[in-house]
Design a protein around this motif. Structure first.
Motif, PDB file in Angstrom:
ATOM      1  N   LEU A   1       2.942  13.709  10.703  1.00 40.66           N
ATOM      2  CA  LEU A   1       1.481  13.625  10.671  1.00 40.66           C
ATOM      3  C   LEU A   1       1.114  12.292  10.031  1.00 40.66           C
ATOM      4  CD1 LEU A   1       0.505  17.139   9.232  1.00 40.66           C
ATOM      5  CD2 LEU A   1       0.254  16.399  11.615  1.00 40.66           C
ATOM      6  N   HIS A   2       0.264  11.542  10.676  1.00 31.06           N
ATOM      7  CA  HIS A   2      -0.286  10.327  10.077  1.00 31.06           C
ATOM      8  C   HIS A   2      -1.740  10.625   9.720  1.00 31.06           C
ATOM      9  CE1 HIS A   2      -0.833   6.154   9.128  1.00 31.06           C
ATOM     10  NE2 HIS A   2      -1.760   5.993  10.039  1.00 31.06           N
ATOM     11  N   LEU A   3      -2.076  10.484   8.435  1.00 32.17           N
ATOM     12  CA  LEU A   3      -3.394  10.881   7.945  1.00 32.17           C
ATOM     13  C   LEU A   3      -4.096   9.679   7.330  1.00 32.17           C
ATOM     14  CD1 LEU A   3      -2.309  14.215   6.196  1.00 32.17           C
ATOM     15  CD2 LEU A   3      -3.268  13.945   8.496  1.00 32.17           C
ATOM     16  N   ARG A   4      -5.090   9.185   8.032  1.00 31.57           N
ATOM     17  CA  ARG A   4      -5.847   8.042   7.527  1.00 31.57           C
ATOM     18  C   ARG A   4      -6.872   8.505   6.490  1.00 31.57           C
ATOM     19  NH1 ARG A   4      -4.894   3.288   9.326  1.00 31.57           N
ATOM     20  NH2 ARG A   4      -3.945   2.888  11.367  1.00 31.57           N
ATOM     21  N   GLY A   5      -6.953   7.748   5.398  1.00 34.90           N
ATOM     22  CA  GLY A   5      -7.969   8.015   4.395  1.00 34.90           C
ATOM     23  C   GLY A   5      -7.801   9.329   3.666  1.00 34.90           C
ATOM     24  N   ALA A   6      -6.569   9.806   3.535  1.00 33.93           N
ATOM     25  CA  ALA A   6      -6.337  11.094   2.881  1.00 33.93           C
ATOM     26  C   ALA A   6      -6.460  11.011   1.365  1.00 33.93           C
ATOM     27  CB  ALA A   6      -4.957  11.625   3.261  1.00 33.93           C
ATOM     28  N   LEU A   7      -6.302   9.803   0.798  1.00 36.65           N
ATOM     29  CA  LEU A   7      -6.352   9.612  -0.643  1.00 36.65           C
ATOM     30  C   LEU A   7      -7.400   8.573  -1.001  1.00 36.65           C
ATOM     31  CD1 LEU A   7      -2.501   9.455  -1.329  1.00 36.65           C
ATOM     32  CD2 LEU A   7      -4.019  11.414  -1.703  1.00 36.65           C
ATOM     33  N   ASP A   8      -7.767   8.533  -2.261  1.00 34.98           N
ATOM     34  CA  ASP A   8      -8.759   7.585  -2.763  1.00 34.98           C
ATOM     35  C   ASP A   8      -8.149   6.176  -2.750  1.00 34.98           C
ATOM     36  OD1 ASP A   8     -10.498   5.982  -4.201  1.00 34.98           O
ATOM     37  OD2 ASP A   8     -10.713   7.373  -5.881  1.00 34.98           O
ATOM     38  N   PRO A   9      -8.654   5.261  -1.941  1.00 35.29           N
ATOM     39  CA  PRO A   9      -8.038   3.930  -1.865  1.00 35.29           C
ATOM     40  C   PRO A   9      -8.123   3.155  -3.176  1.00 35.29           C
ATOM     41  CG  PRO A   9     -10.090   3.984  -0.624  1.00 35.29           C
ATOM     42  CD  PRO A   9      -9.785   5.392  -1.002  1.00 35.29           C
ATOM     43  N   ASP A  10      -9.172   3.382  -3.957  1.00 31.12           N
ATOM     44  CA  ASP A  10      -9.282   2.678  -5.239  1.00 31.12           C
ATOM     45  C   ASP A  10      -8.196   3.123  -6.211  1.00 31.12           C
ATOM     46  OD1 ASP A  10     -11.477   1.191  -4.421  1.00 31.12           O
ATOM     47  OD2 ASP A  10     -12.918   2.674  -5.132  1.00 31.12           O
ATOM     48  N   GLU A  11      -7.841   4.415  -6.185  1.00 24.61           N
ATOM     49  CA  GLU A  11      -6.766   4.902  -7.038  1.00 24.61           C
ATOM     50  C   GLU A  11      -5.435   4.300  -6.610  1.00 24.61           C
ATOM     51  OE1 GLU A  11      -4.948   9.136  -8.723  1.00 24.61           O
ATOM     52  OE2 GLU A  11      -6.505   9.156  -7.177  1.00 24.61           O
ATOM     53  N   VAL A  12      -5.234   4.183  -5.296  1.00 28.03           N
ATOM     54  CA  VAL A  12      -4.007   3.575  -4.781  1.00 28.03           C
ATOM     55  C   VAL A  12      -3.910   2.114  -5.227  1.00 28.03           C
ATOM     56  CG1 VAL A  12      -2.799   2.897  -2.674  1.00 28.03           C
ATOM     57  CG2 VAL A  12      -3.873   5.152  -2.821  1.00 28.03           C
ATOM     58  N   ARG A  13      -5.003   1.388  -5.102  1.00 32.24           N
ATOM     59  CA  ARG A  13      -4.996  -0.037  -5.492  1.00 32.24           C
ATOM     60  C   ARG A  13      -4.775  -0.198  -6.993  1.00 32.24           C
ATOM     61  NH1 ARG A  13      -9.780   0.003  -2.050  1.00 32.24           N
ATOM     62  NH2 ARG A  13      -9.145  -0.583   0.067  1.00 32.24           N
ATOM     63  N   ALA A  14      -5.316   0.716  -7.782  1.00 31.90           N
ATOM     64  CA  ALA A  14      -5.104   0.645  -9.233  1.00 31.90           C
ATOM     65  C   ALA A  14      -3.627   0.806  -9.573  1.00 31.90           C
ATOM     66  CB  ALA A  14      -5.943   1.715  -9.935  1.00 31.90           C
ATOM     67  N   LEU A  15      -2.940   1.693  -8.855  1.00 26.31           N
ATOM     68  CA  LEU A  15      -1.500   1.863  -9.071  1.00 26.31           C
ATOM     69  C   LEU A  15      -0.747   0.598  -8.680  1.00 26.31           C
ATOM     70  CD1 LEU A  15      -0.423   5.423  -7.888  1.00 26.31           C
ATOM     71  CD2 LEU A  15      -0.284   4.481 -10.188  1.00 26.31           C
ATOM     72  N   ARG A  16      -1.163  -0.010  -7.565  1.00 23.03           N
ATOM     73  CA  ARG A  16      -0.508  -1.247  -7.121  1.00 23.03           C
ATOM     74  C   ARG A  16      -0.674  -2.341  -8.184  1.00 23.03           C
ATOM     75  NH1 ARG A  16       1.318  -3.383  -2.321  1.00 23.03           N
ATOM     76  NH2 ARG A  16       1.111  -5.632  -2.044  1.00 23.03           N
ATOM     77  N   ALA A  17      -1.875  -2.463  -8.734  1.00 26.23           N
ATOM     78  CA  ALA A  17      -2.120  -3.461  -9.769  1.00 26.23           C
ATOM     79  C   ALA A  17      -1.267  -3.174 -11.003  1.00 26.23           C
ATOM     80  CB  ALA A  17      -3.602  -3.478 -10.130  1.00 26.23           C
ATOM     81  N   ASP A  18      -1.160  -1.912 -11.392  1.00 22.73           N
ATOM     82  CA  ASP A  18      -0.345  -1.513 -12.534  1.00 22.73           C
ATOM     83  C   ASP A  18       1.108  -1.939 -12.322  1.00 22.73           C
ATOM     84  OD1 ASP A  18       1.171  -0.177 -14.457  1.00 22.73           O
ATOM     85  OD2 ASP A  18       0.291   1.786 -14.098  1.00 22.73           O
ATOM     86  N   TYR A  19       1.634  -1.652 -11.134  1.00 24.49           N
ATOM     87  CA  TYR A  19       3.034  -1.950 -10.865  1.00 24.49           C
ATOM     88  C   TYR A  19       3.319  -3.447 -10.954  1.00 24.49           C
ATOM     89  CZ  TYR A  19       7.476  -2.300  -8.357  1.00 24.49           C
ATOM     90  OH  TYR A  19       8.778  -2.591  -8.012  1.00 24.49           O
ATOM     91  N   PHE A  20       2.562  -4.260 -10.236  1.00 24.25           N
ATOM     92  CA  PHE A  20       2.881  -5.688 -10.195  1.00 24.25           C
ATOM     93  C   PHE A  20       2.526  -6.405 -11.491  1.00 24.25           C
ATOM     94  CE2 PHE A  20       2.963  -4.987  -5.517  1.00 24.25           C
ATOM     95  CZ  PHE A  20       4.260  -5.434  -5.307  1.00 24.25           C
ATOM     96  N   SER A  21       1.673  -5.807 -12.318  1.00 28.42           N
ATOM     97  CA  SER A  21       1.387  -6.416 -13.620  1.00 28.42           C
ATOM     98  C   SER A  21       2.557  -6.251 -14.585  1.00 28.42           C
ATOM     99  CB  SER A  21       0.117  -5.787 -14.225  1.00 28.42           C
ATOM    100  OG  SER A  21       0.337  -4.435 -14.569  1.00 28.42           O
ATOM    101  N   ARG A  22       3.529  -5.413 -14.249  1.00 28.85           N
ATOM    102  CA  ARG A  22       4.702  -5.197 -15.091  1.00 28.85           C
ATOM    103  C   ARG A  22       5.755  -6.301 -14.948  1.00 28.85           C
ATOM    104  NH1 ARG A  22       5.346   0.635 -16.495  1.00 28.85           N
ATOM    105  NH2 ARG A  22       3.369   1.644 -15.956  1.00 28.85           N
ATOM    106  N   PHE A  23       5.591  -7.184 -13.964  1.00 26.89           N
ATOM    107  CA  PHE A  23       6.564  -8.250 -13.717  1.00 26.89           C
ATOM    108  C   PHE A  23       6.190  -9.525 -14.470  1.00 26.89           C
ATOM    109  CE2 PHE A  23       7.367  -5.450 -10.198  1.00 26.89           C
ATOM    110  CZ  PHE A  23       8.706  -5.622  -9.891  1.00 26.89           C
ATOM    111  N   ASP A  24       7.188 -10.350 -14.687  1.00 28.54           N
ATOM    112  CA  ASP A  24       6.958 -11.709 -15.162  1.00 28.54           C
ATOM    113  C   ASP A  24       5.987 -12.387 -14.187  1.00 28.54           C
ATOM    114  OD1 ASP A  24       7.249 -14.563 -15.476  1.00 28.54           O
ATOM    115  OD2 ASP A  24       9.179 -14.238 -16.450  1.00 28.54           O
TER     116      ASP A  24
END
Length: 282
Positions: free
Chosen positions: A41-64
């Protein structure tokens, strides 16, 4: 287009689009039928995109900061072309993926009750999220992509009544190394898959089918399915659908997680009952 450095023509003979099943979310019976028929099943817009982007920012901010292109924000995940010095292998203790996978923010995200309810709808039983929850991250020039495989070959010490959720943490295009799924392959028997393993870059590992997606598609006469995913999209598949990933060819890095759900009363492969680490051997 390439996967594991091997080219595959990006045309109508080899590729087609995943179909969006989000309109079926209000009809559990129809959702189950689609999942059993298609294997995904491919489900577009199933999750809050802002929450997803916040996680992405958290992850890459952990790098040098040297890892990210100057002038860009961590949420963009744009590769500078330079690896941080003394960076451990992906997911090993000391690598940002290891701490991120154990963070409170990531735990809240993956324990979203909506994801569990969706898994229970498809499994038609009370379900649980397996503790081994993988964070995957690829940049341009990463030495390997995900080889063609079926999940059950990695969880075969337990039940095959499983649902995998692949969640891109950020937008994910073809150039960002998205996932691809082999159309109708969940209906193939073991005897159809065995000959494909003759072409492999891991001769000592019986679990992957092949690193050569063109070979797999040609031998079976089946197309790879893909999507241009956006933050908030998810794709689910069963444990017998062949899938793989493409190489990252652009500067935007791919970040994703894959989660696996099982029926609460089923036997669970013991390797998936402990938290994921890049050096866990699984």
């Amino acid at each position: 287009m390439t996967s594991n450095g091997l080219s595959i023509p990006f045309d109508g003979d080899r590729f087609t689009l995943l179909r969006d099943s989000a309109p079926l979310l209000s009809d559990p019976a129809a959702l189950r039928r689609r999942f059993h028929e298609d294997g995904y099943l491919h489900l577009r817009g199933a999750l809050d995109p802002d929450e997803v982007r916040a996680l992405r920012a958290d992850y890459f901010s952990r790098f040098d900061p040297v890892y990210l292109r100057p002038g860009t924000e961590p949420v963009h995940g744009v590769f500078s072309g330079q690896l941080p010095p003394d960076l451990p292998p992906h997911g090993w203790p000391g690598h940002p993926a290891h701490s991120f996978a154990r963070s409170a923010a990531f735990t809240r995200f993956i324990e979203n009750p909506r994801l569990l309810r969706l898994a229970e709808t498809l499994l038609e039983a009370p379900a649980l999220l397996l503790p081994r929850r993988i964070v995957r991250h690829f940049h341009r020039g990463s030495p390997t992509a995900t080889r063609a495989h079926v999940d059950f070959d990695y969880l075969d010490a337990g039940s095959d009544h499983l649902v995998t959720m692949w969640i891109p943490l950020g937008d994910c295009s073809v150039e960002t190394g998205g996932m691809v799924y082999l159309e109708g392959s969940h209906r193939l028997g073991h005897e159809k898959l065995a000959p494909l393993r003759e072409v492999t870059d891991r001769p000592d590992d019986p679990r992957p089918i092949s690193h050569d997606l063109f070979w797999v598609s040609s031998q079976l006469g089946l197309r790879w399915m893909h999507a241009v995913s956006r933050a908030g999209d998810i794709t689910l598949h069963n444990s017998h659908l062949i899938h793989a990933s493409l190489d990252v060819t652009g500067d935007v890095m791919r970040l994703s997680t894959d989660l696996r759900f099982a029926r609460r009363d089923d036997a669970i492969d013991h390797r998936w009952t402990i938290p994921w680490s890049g050096d866990d051997g699984n």
